[in-house]
Design an enzyme around this catalytic site. Structure first.
Site, PDB file in Angstrom:
ATOM      1  N   ARG A 259       3.507 -43.868  47.548  1.00  0.00           N
ATOM      2  CA  ARG A 259       4.985 -43.147  47.465  1.00  0.00           C
ATOM      3  C   ARG A 259       5.825 -43.863  48.477  1.00  0.00           C
ATOM      4  O   ARG A 259       5.340 -44.277  49.499  1.00  0.00           O
ATOM      5  CB  ARG A 259       4.807 -41.544  47.793  1.00  0.00           C
ATOM      6  CG  ARG A 259       3.914 -40.852  46.895  1.00  0.00           C
ATOM      7  CD  ARG A 259       3.639 -39.520  47.590  1.00  0.00           C
ATOM      8  NE  ARG A 259       2.281 -38.952  47.126  1.00  0.00           N
ATOM      9  CZ  ARG A 259       2.683 -37.956  46.192  1.00  0.00           C
ATOM     10  NH1 ARG A 259       3.808 -37.673  45.813  1.00  0.00           N
ATOM     11  NH2 ARG A 259       1.353 -37.394  45.488  1.00  0.00           N
TER      12      ARG A 259
ATOM     13  N   LYS B 187      -5.008 -31.861  42.407  1.00  0.00           N
ATOM     14  CA  LYS B 187      -4.045 -31.133  42.888  1.00  0.00           C
ATOM     15  C   LYS B 187      -4.323 -29.779  42.835  1.00  0.00           C
ATOM     16  O   LYS B 187      -4.649 -29.301  41.992  1.00  0.00           O
ATOM     17  CB  LYS B 187      -2.784 -31.416  42.264  1.00  0.00           C
ATOM     18  CG  LYS B 187      -1.279 -30.864  42.791  1.00  0.00           C
ATOM     19  CD  LYS B 187      -0.238 -31.807  42.259  1.00  0.00           C
ATOM     20  CE  LYS B 187       0.886 -31.146  42.229  1.00  0.00           C
ATOM     21  NZ  LYS B 187       1.764 -32.128  41.641  1.00  0.00           N
TER      22      LYS B 187
ATOM     23  N   ASP C  96       4.453 -36.363  39.987  1.00  0.00           N
ATOM     24  CA  ASP C  96       5.072 -34.810  40.380  1.00  0.00           C
ATOM     25  C   ASP C  96       6.114 -34.066  39.550  1.00  0.00           C
ATOM     26  O   ASP C  96       7.170 -34.083  39.967  1.00  0.00           O
ATOM     27  CB  ASP C  96       5.369 -35.149  41.872  1.00  0.00           C
ATOM     28  CG  ASP C  96       4.264 -34.926  42.872  1.00  0.00           C
ATOM     29  OD1 ASP C  96       3.285 -34.606  42.418  1.00  0.00           O
ATOM     30  OD2 ASP C  96       4.237 -35.030  43.966  1.00  0.00           O
TER      31      ASP C  96
ATOM     32  N   ASP D 154       9.195 -38.829  48.533  1.00  0.00           N
ATOM     33  CA  ASP D 154       7.653 -38.476  48.278  1.00  0.00           C
ATOM     34  C   ASP D 154       7.258 -38.423  46.875  1.00  0.00           C
ATOM     35  O   ASP D 154       6.246 -38.416  46.654  1.00  0.00           O
ATOM     36  CB  ASP D 154       7.278 -37.238  49.231  1.00  0.00           C
ATOM     37  CG  ASP D 154       7.898 -36.066  48.873  1.00  0.00           C
ATOM     38  OD1 ASP D 154       9.163 -35.953  49.022  1.00  0.00           O
ATOM     39  OD2 ASP D 154       7.191 -35.201  48.415  1.00  0.00           O
TER      40      ASP D 154
HETATM   41  P1  AMP Z   1       5.922 -31.286  46.395  1.00  0.00           P
HETATM   42  O1  AMP Z   1       7.114 -30.248  46.702  1.00  0.00           O
HETATM   43  O2  AMP Z   1       4.742 -30.855  45.595  1.00  0.00           O
HETATM   44  O3  AMP Z   1       6.408 -32.605  46.163  1.00  0.00           O
HETATM   45  O4  AMP Z   1       4.927 -31.039  47.642  1.00  0.00           O
HETATM   46  C1  AMP Z   1       5.407 -31.347  49.178  1.00  0.00           C
HETATM   47  C2  AMP Z   1       4.208 -31.013  49.926  1.00  0.00           C
HETATM   48  O5  AMP Z   1       4.043 -29.832  49.972  1.00  0.00           O
HETATM   49  C3  AMP Z   1       2.983 -31.890  49.487  1.00  0.00           C
HETATM   50  O6  AMP Z   1       2.240 -32.500  50.426  1.00  0.00           O
HETATM   51  C4  AMP Z   1       2.123 -30.548  48.827  1.00  0.00           C
HETATM   52  O7  AMP Z   1       0.638 -30.895  49.097  1.00  0.00           O
HETATM   53  C5  AMP Z   1       2.641 -29.598  49.896  1.00  0.00           C
HETATM   54  N1  AMP Z   1       2.239 -28.134  49.257  1.00  0.00           N
HETATM   55  C6  AMP Z   1       2.858 -27.491  48.175  1.00  0.00           C
HETATM   56  N2  AMP Z   1       2.216 -26.464  47.882  1.00  0.00           N
HETATM   57  C7  AMP Z   1       1.342 -26.262  48.894  1.00  0.00           C
HETATM   58  C8  AMP Z   1       0.134 -25.373  49.139  1.00  0.00           C
HETATM   59  N3  AMP Z   1       0.317 -24.384  48.232  1.00  0.00           N
HETATM   60  N4  AMP Z   1      -0.450 -25.314  50.056  1.00  0.00           N
HETATM   61  C9  AMP Z   1      -0.583 -26.618  51.046  1.00  0.00           C
HETATM   62  N5  AMP Z   1       0.438 -27.572  50.808  1.00  0.00           N
HETATM   63  C10 AMP Z   1       1.350 -27.364  49.631  1.00  0.00           C
HETATM   64 MG    MG Z   2       5.414 -34.202  45.720  1.00  0.00          MG
END
Ligand code: AMP
Ligand code: MG
Length: 537
Positions: A205, A132, A284, A274
């Site tokens: 997921r 990640k 997560d 997700d």
């Molecule tokens: P999360 O809120 O981490 O569960 O993420 C939701 C989605 O947003 C996931 O697919 C992450 O990979 C994407 N995401 C979160 N931060 C970034 C970032 N800095 N660059 C690209 N995608 C992101």
């Molecule tokens: Mg996530």
């Protein structure tokens, strides 16, 4: 380091089982090479469990593995060797959708994560290795794909803590600082970048299946669901209706997981679909936190303005997510009769509440030292490919005297109201009860005394009661990653001092055993009342 450790090949062969099963749901993708990778933390115990020598993981080849610098066959690249082109990469980026805060999002990611592959660990379980924060992928919505050191260390600490508490969870194998500075998420100070090397039973997921159901042809949905059955719930194949049985098993695993979170005072913070894994592992850990003072409405995430994911809402939210999962299964449950599918899925989900309450009552009984009937035989329980371990917190099962369990639940509900009304620390209370020192926590001890008498009545006396009381110390932790302590450790890490994070990791890895020099980590610390976390997940 010995020469062998430098040169010995990794014992483990990586596979792309997921990409082979559902090629439509991932793309070959190569992680960005980090500028100056440096291990911020290596989980040596987990490394051994996976079949890697910790010493080897410190070597250039080990670091190449931990940063996704692999050749087209999954072997770590030698220093200076050219990485495969993205479309020839061994590693993959996985796509998924999901419901975020109740609203469908057709494509969420994974925008900053690369699946290194899966392997069979030394216990015979298949585990994913995943990065990640390794740069943007073709399935990124936006963003640079990078991750800050603080949140990656936070996920590592929380995973280790939950694991040590006996709760199914993904874990960190390592946190690697990339040597880059990345834009701040708040304020103006750039943050050190990092990669989390995550180990999970899988990265399937609810949102993965939602993506297939919403966007792809029918055979893909079936393929991903079949893959989930093969990987996590193979016993569902034997059932009259394997898809309905999968729903039951996933639902029971979630009921047990959330019951254990509730008993520990854990708030996940972003229970979007997700962020719900079909394996039954918690996944997560972003703006998550542990309760200090017990409060049903506690919210710690800066993005959860409506309190959807408040502590007390978690059991209901898990069921809401399971309903979204059930919707993806409907065409498979009864392909010829949509109404019959809905009816069967609804009936299956109706079992969630009872299963949750049963798991919660049993876990609470362990925390309060009340004997309960032995758990049902393992064959009766949801099979999953999570590594086998005994849970000191909640021996989940579905047998037992219902009246006894109902009485335990009523006693528990009364207790939680009491803790909330007198602003008592959740974790501190259970440990003080274990140590016979709970009365002094209450400003007005008389309702507690009355409650305690009811506890003694329910506990009874004799060898079963004695052993339940003796086991309380293994169900009520001393060390959890309290908000104030974790935040302070992460601030030190940001400034270049990793020692406080390492110390916290040591403490939470053996949560039940009081050790000298760690007294400051036992209580909530000062100033945590209005704690808010800004972590992404
Ligand atoms: P999360 O809120 O981490 O569960 O993420 C939701 C989605 O947003 C996931 O697919 C992450 O990979 C994407 N995401 C979160 N931060 C970034 C970032 N800095 N660059 C690209 N995608 C992101
Ligand atoms: Mg996530």
């Amino acid at each position: 380091m010995t020469r062998d450790a430098m040169t010995a090949p990794p014992r483990q062969q990586l596979h792309q089982t997921y990409a082979a099963a559902v090629p439509e749901l991932s793309v070959p993708w190569q992680a960005d090479p980090p500028a100056r990778p440096e291990l911020a933390w290596l989980n040596e115990q987990l490394a051994r469990e996976l079949g890697y020598e910790p010493q080897w993981l410190h070597s250039p080849a080990g670091l190449a593995l931990l940063t996704g610098q692999l050749d087209a066959t999954g072997v770590p690249l030698a220093p200076g060797a050219e990485a495969p082109a993205d479309d020839e990469a061994f590693t993959t980026a996985q796509v998924y959708a999901g419901h975020q805060f109740g609203t469908p999002n057709p494509q969420l990611g994974d925008g900053r994560a690369v699946l290194l592959g899966d392997l069979i660990d030394t216990c015979g379980a298949r585990r994913d290795l995943h990065l990640k924060g390794s740069g943007p992928t073709p399935v990124a919505r936006a963003g640079d794909g990078k991750a800050p050191l603080g949140p990656m260390l936070r996920e590592a600490v929380v995973g280790e803590s939950l694991h040590a508490l006996g709760i199914p969870t993904t874990r960190a194998l390592a946190v690697v600082a990339t040597g880059e500075q990345i834009p701040p998420r708040q304020g103006v100070t750039p943050e050190p970048g990092a990669i989390l090397v995550r180990v999970a039973a899988s990265h399937l997921r609810v949102g993965t299946v939602e993506y297939a159901a919403w966007h792809l042809a029918e055979p893909v949905r079936t393929a991903v669901i079949d893959h989930a059955i093969d990987r996590h719930h193979p016993a569902a194949r034997e059932a009259e209706n394997p898809y309905l049985d999968l729903l039951r098993r996933v639902s029971e695993a979630q009921a047990e997981l959330v019951a254990q979170w509730m008993l520990l005072g854990f708030v996940h913070g972003v229970m979007n679909t997700d962020n719900m894994a079909l394996s039954g592992e918690g996944i997560d850990y972003g703006p998550c936190a542990f309760l200090d003072v017990h409060r049903a409405a506690a919210v710690f995430s800066s993005i959860d303005r409506g309190g959807r994911y408040a502590y007390g809402n978690q059991p209901g939210i898990a069921l809401w997510n399971l309903s979204r999962f059930a919707e993806t299964l409907l065409p498979l449950i009864d392909p010829d009769d949509p109404d019959a599918s809905v009816e069967a899925a609804t009936a299956t989900l109706e079992g969630y509440e009872g299963h949750y309450l049963d798991a919660w009552a049993r876990g609470l009984a362990a925390k309060l030292g009340i004997p309960v009937d032995p758990a049902a035989p393992p064959g009766e329980r949801a099979a999953s490919h999570i590594e086998p371990r005994s849970s000191p917190v909640a021996p989940a099962a579905s047998s037992g005297d219902p009246d006894h369990l109902a009485a335990i639940r009523a006693l528990g509900e009364e207790l939680l109201e009491l803790l909330e009304s007198q602003a008592i620390d959740h974790t501190g209370f259970f440990r003080a009860l274990t140590e016979g020192a709970a009365t002094s926590l209450f400003t007005d001890p008389s309702p507690f005394r009355a409650w305690h008498q009811r506890l003694l009545d329910l506990r009874g006396s004799g060898p079963a009661a004695d052993s339940a009381v003796a086991a309380m110390a293994g169900a009520n932790p001393l060390y959890i990653p309290r908000n104030v302590h974790l935040d302070a450790a992460l601030r030190s890490a940001h400034l270049g001092d990793l020692e406080p994070v390492h110390r916290l990791l040591e403490a939470v890895a053996r949560p039940f055993e009081r050790r000298p020099g760690l007294a400051d980590l036992e209580g909530p610390g000062d100033g945590g009342e209005d704690f808010l976390t800004f972590c992404g997940t």
